[in-house]
Design an enzyme around this catalytic site. Structure first.
Site, PDB file in Angstrom:
ATOM      1  N   GLY A   8      46.880  20.339  56.658  1.00  0.00           N
ATOM      2  CA  GLY A   8      48.636  21.143  56.461  1.00  0.00           C
ATOM      3  C   GLY A   8      49.096  21.159  54.917  1.00  0.00           C
ATOM      4  N   GLY A  11      52.069  24.485  54.575  1.00  0.00           N
ATOM      5  CA  GLY A  11      53.295  24.144  54.862  1.00  0.00           C
ATOM      6  C   GLY A  11      53.918  24.386  53.614  1.00  0.00           C
ATOM      7  CD  GLN A  12      59.610  22.667  51.524  1.00  0.00           C
ATOM      8  OE1 GLN A  12      60.292  22.468  52.899  1.00  0.00           O
ATOM      9  NE2 GLN A  12      60.686  23.021  50.128  1.00  0.00           N
ATOM     10  CB  ILE A  54      46.024  16.888  63.437  1.00  0.00           C
ATOM     11  CG1 ILE A  54      47.371  17.065  64.087  1.00  0.00           C
ATOM     12  CG2 ILE A  54      45.596  17.251  61.814  1.00  0.00           C
ATOM     13  CD1 ILE A  54      48.745  16.219  62.960  1.00  0.00           C
ATOM     14  CE1 TYR A 143      59.627  15.175  60.876  1.00  0.00           C
ATOM     15  CE2 TYR A 143      61.849  14.665  60.034  1.00  0.00           C
ATOM     16  CZ  TYR A 143      60.473  15.404  59.830  1.00  0.00           C
ATOM     17  OH  TYR A 143      60.390  15.674  58.455  1.00  0.00           O
ATOM     18  CE  LYS A 147      57.793  12.444  59.175  1.00  0.00           C
ATOM     19  NZ  LYS A 147      56.455  13.333  58.794  1.00  0.00           N
TER      20      LYS A 147
HETATM   21  N1  LIG Z   1      59.518  20.018  53.693  1.00  0.00           N
HETATM   22  C1  LIG Z   1      60.843  19.234  53.848  1.00  0.00           C
HETATM   23  O1  LIG Z   1      62.101  18.402  53.587  1.00  0.00           O
HETATM   24  C2  LIG Z   1      60.687  16.999  54.384  1.00  0.00           C
HETATM   25  C3  LIG Z   1      61.702  15.900  54.302  1.00  0.00           C
HETATM   26  C4  LIG Z   1      60.678  14.785  54.510  1.00  0.00           C
HETATM   27  C5  LIG Z   1      59.538  14.498  54.703  1.00  0.00           C
HETATM   28  N2  LIG Z   1      58.695  15.644  54.936  1.00  0.00           N
HETATM   29  C6  LIG Z   1      57.005  15.271  56.275  1.00  0.00           C
HETATM   30  O2  LIG Z   1      56.688  15.751  55.188  1.00  0.00           O
HETATM   31  C7  LIG Z   1      55.543  16.359  55.608  1.00  0.00           C
HETATM   32  C8  LIG Z   1      55.028  18.249  55.535  1.00  0.00           C
HETATM   33  O3  LIG Z   1      55.951  19.300  55.517  1.00  0.00           O
HETATM   34  P1  LIG Z   1      56.445  20.167  54.985  1.00  0.00           P
HETATM   35  O4  LIG Z   1      57.250  20.040  54.482  1.00  0.00           O
HETATM   36  O5  LIG Z   1      55.276  20.715  54.816  1.00  0.00           O
HETATM   37  O6  LIG Z   1      56.345  21.152  56.785  1.00  0.00           O
HETATM   38  P2  LIG Z   1      56.066  22.587  57.528  1.00  0.00           P
HETATM   39  O7  LIG Z   1      56.316  22.915  58.159  1.00  0.00           O
HETATM   40  O8  LIG Z   1      56.121  23.525  55.972  1.00  0.00           O
HETATM   41  O9  LIG Z   1      54.404  22.090  57.116  1.00  0.00           O
HETATM   42  C9  LIG Z   1      53.549  21.442  58.028  1.00  0.00           C
HETATM   43  C10 LIG Z   1      52.452  22.646  58.221  1.00  0.00           C
HETATM   44  O10 LIG Z   1      51.941  21.288  59.740  1.00  0.00           O
HETATM   45  C11 LIG Z   1      50.774  22.347  60.461  1.00  0.00           C
HETATM   46  N3  LIG Z   1      50.527  21.536  62.341  1.00  0.00           N
HETATM   47  C12 LIG Z   1      51.134  22.114  62.566  1.00  0.00           C
HETATM   48  N4  LIG Z   1      50.901  22.035  64.191  1.00  0.00           N
HETATM   49  C13 LIG Z   1      49.569  20.790  63.400  1.00  0.00           C
HETATM   50  C14 LIG Z   1      48.722  21.164  64.201  1.00  0.00           C
HETATM   51  N5  LIG Z   1      48.038  20.604  65.819  1.00  0.00           N
HETATM   52  N6  LIG Z   1      47.707  20.739  63.432  1.00  0.00           N
HETATM   53  C15 LIG Z   1      47.284  21.060  61.962  1.00  0.00           C
HETATM   54  N7  LIG Z   1      48.166  21.362  61.167  1.00  0.00           N
HETATM   55  C16 LIG Z   1      49.977  21.857  62.134  1.00  0.00           C
HETATM   56  C17 LIG Z   1      52.249  23.525  60.403  1.00  0.00           C
HETATM   57  O11 LIG Z   1      50.965  24.803  60.349  1.00  0.00           O
HETATM   58  C18 LIG Z   1      52.225  23.514  58.996  1.00  0.00           C
HETATM   59  O12 LIG Z   1      51.983  24.409  57.992  1.00  0.00           O
HETATM   60  C19 LIG Z   1      55.227  16.327  57.113  1.00  0.00           C
HETATM   61  O13 LIG Z   1      55.125  15.224  57.475  1.00  0.00           O
HETATM   62  C20 LIG Z   1      57.128  16.392  57.008  1.00  0.00           C
HETATM   63  O14 LIG Z   1      57.873  15.239  58.592  1.00  0.00           O
HETATM   64  C21 LIG Z   1      59.190  17.127  55.071  1.00  0.00           C
END
Ligand SMILES: NC(=O)c1ccc[n+]([C@@H]2O[C@H](COP(=O)([O-])OP(=O)(O)OC[C@H]3O[C@@H](n4cnc5c(N)ncnc54)[C@H](O)[C@@H]3O)[C@@H](O)[C@H]2O)c1
Length: 318
Positions: A8, A11-12, A54, A143, A147
């Site tokens: 991942g 992602g962000q 995944i 969601y 978690k």
């Molecule tokens: N950003 C937030 O505010 C926040 C807050 C609390 C928890 N989180 C958790 O942090 C983690 C990372 O979040 P993020 O903000 O980077 O989210 P994001 O959506 O930016 O990144 C998630 C990534 O997962 C990838 N993805 C989706 N389906 C997939 C698959 N089948 N196989 C492989 N990759 C896949 C997406 O392409 C994306 O790049 C996550 O578990 C999220 O729940 C984020």
């Protein structure tokens, strides 16, 4: 030296985590796994990378073996708002995908797995102010349920299957490098782009919705510090509250307006995201993370706003 696979990575959070891990552990020891060609240039241009879905356990195993991986960060997830619309997809990724990672780790001698939970793991029975680390968790979103599952299954693999699984409950993450995808706290990032480019933002949450938030450098510090924490000091594993700042859309708009005086905030509430936000805590008690691995946030709201505006203006050439 660890050999780390970041799943991942496009992602962000991954986009910010990878450069920090590369600096700490060396470029060749961090393998970035994107999904569907989503890796940004700063990752494609430096260090090894691959693509992993995944939902496909074989792909995970092949990459663990190819790169001799001993540590995995799983950041792949379907986030809150999208998960409510696509709940079966969210089930495949957030539940089955996670099991695939843990099972692939178990059969291939991966020693450490880092997971990310969220404030979404709480619910309407959870105390909202200074939510305790160990409390009632009754989320009513897919969601949030995923978690709670992440925390419990991570603890289970840690206790019973010999993998050192660790994780934190992140508040809403604010950052400038990569835009968020489908979260309920995304307004707190979108607002900066609109404030700089259009001097006006229409917020999808009510002006008084107070939520816990964290600036990306603190979120990354938390993940890296927990990764490196002394195992014998950890009584908890995948379920650490971390707290940084809490604010409402009105308070964030005020802080931005102090720096961009002609900025205007409007409101058009999105019922789905408002209902999700209403079920989440206002602030978190993070004493357990402080005690077990010395967690401490550095940024408050004003420091975060200054840094976001500075970096986004550079990024947007404004
Ligand atoms: N950003 C937030 O505010 C926040 C807050 C609390 C928890 N989180 C958790 O942090 C983690 C990372 O979040 P993020 O903000 O980077 O989210 P994001 O959506 O930016 O990144 C998630 C990534 O997962 C990838 N993805 C989706 N389906 C997939 C698959 N089948 N196989 C492989 N990759 C896949 C997406 O392409 C994306 O790049 C996550 O578990 C999220 O729940 C984020």
């Amino acid at each position: 030296m660890k050999k780390i696979l970041v799943i991942g990575a496009g992602g962000q959070i991954g986009s910010d985590l990878v450069p920090v891990l590369q600096k700490t552990f060396g470029f060749n020891n961090v393998i970035s796994a994107g999904y569907q060609n989503d890796l940004p240039d700063h990752i494609l241009n430096k260090g090894p990378y691959t693509y992993i879905d995944i939902r496909n356990k074989k792909q995970i195993e092949e990459n663990i073996q190819k790169y001799n991986i001993d540590t995995i960060f799983n950041l792949a997830s379907i986030l809150s708002a999208l998960a409510e619309k696509e709940y079966l997809l969210s089930y495949e990724v957030n539940f089955t995908g996670l099991i695939n990672i843990l099972e692939a780790s178990k059969s291939n001698n991966v020693k450490q797995v880092m997971l990310v939970s969220s404030i979404a793991a709480f619910g309407s029975y959870t105390p909202k102010e200074m939510t305790p680390n160990d409390t009632i968790q009754n989320p009513n979103t897919i969601y949030g349920i995923s978690k709670v599952f992440t925390e419990l299954i991570g603890n289970y693999y840690s206790d019973k299957k010999g993998i050192d699984v660790r994780g934190i409950r992140l508040p809403g993450v604010i950052s400038w490098k990569r835009e968020p995808t489908a979260g309920t706290t995304d307004y707190a990032v979108d607002i900066f782009y609109k404030a700089i480019l259009e001097k006006e933002y229409t917020c999808f949450l009510d002006k008084n919705t107070k939520l816990p938030m964290i600036y990306m450098p603190d979120a990354i510090n938390a993940l890296v510090n927990l990764l490196n924490a002394e195992k014998s000091q950890l009584k908890h594993k995948v379920d650490f509250n971390i707290n940084s700042m809490s604010f409402t859309p009105k308070e964030l708009a005020k802080s931005i307006k102090e720096r961009i005086p002609d900025f205007k905030m409007l409101y058009k509430i999105d019922p789905l995201r408002q209902s999700i936000a209403d079920s989440w805590p206002n602030s978190l008690d993070d004493n357990i993370a402080k005690e077990e691995w010395n967690w401490k946030a550095k940024y408050n709201i004003n420091q975060m706003v200054d840094d976001m505006l500075y970096n986004l203006k550079l990024k947007l050439n404004k």
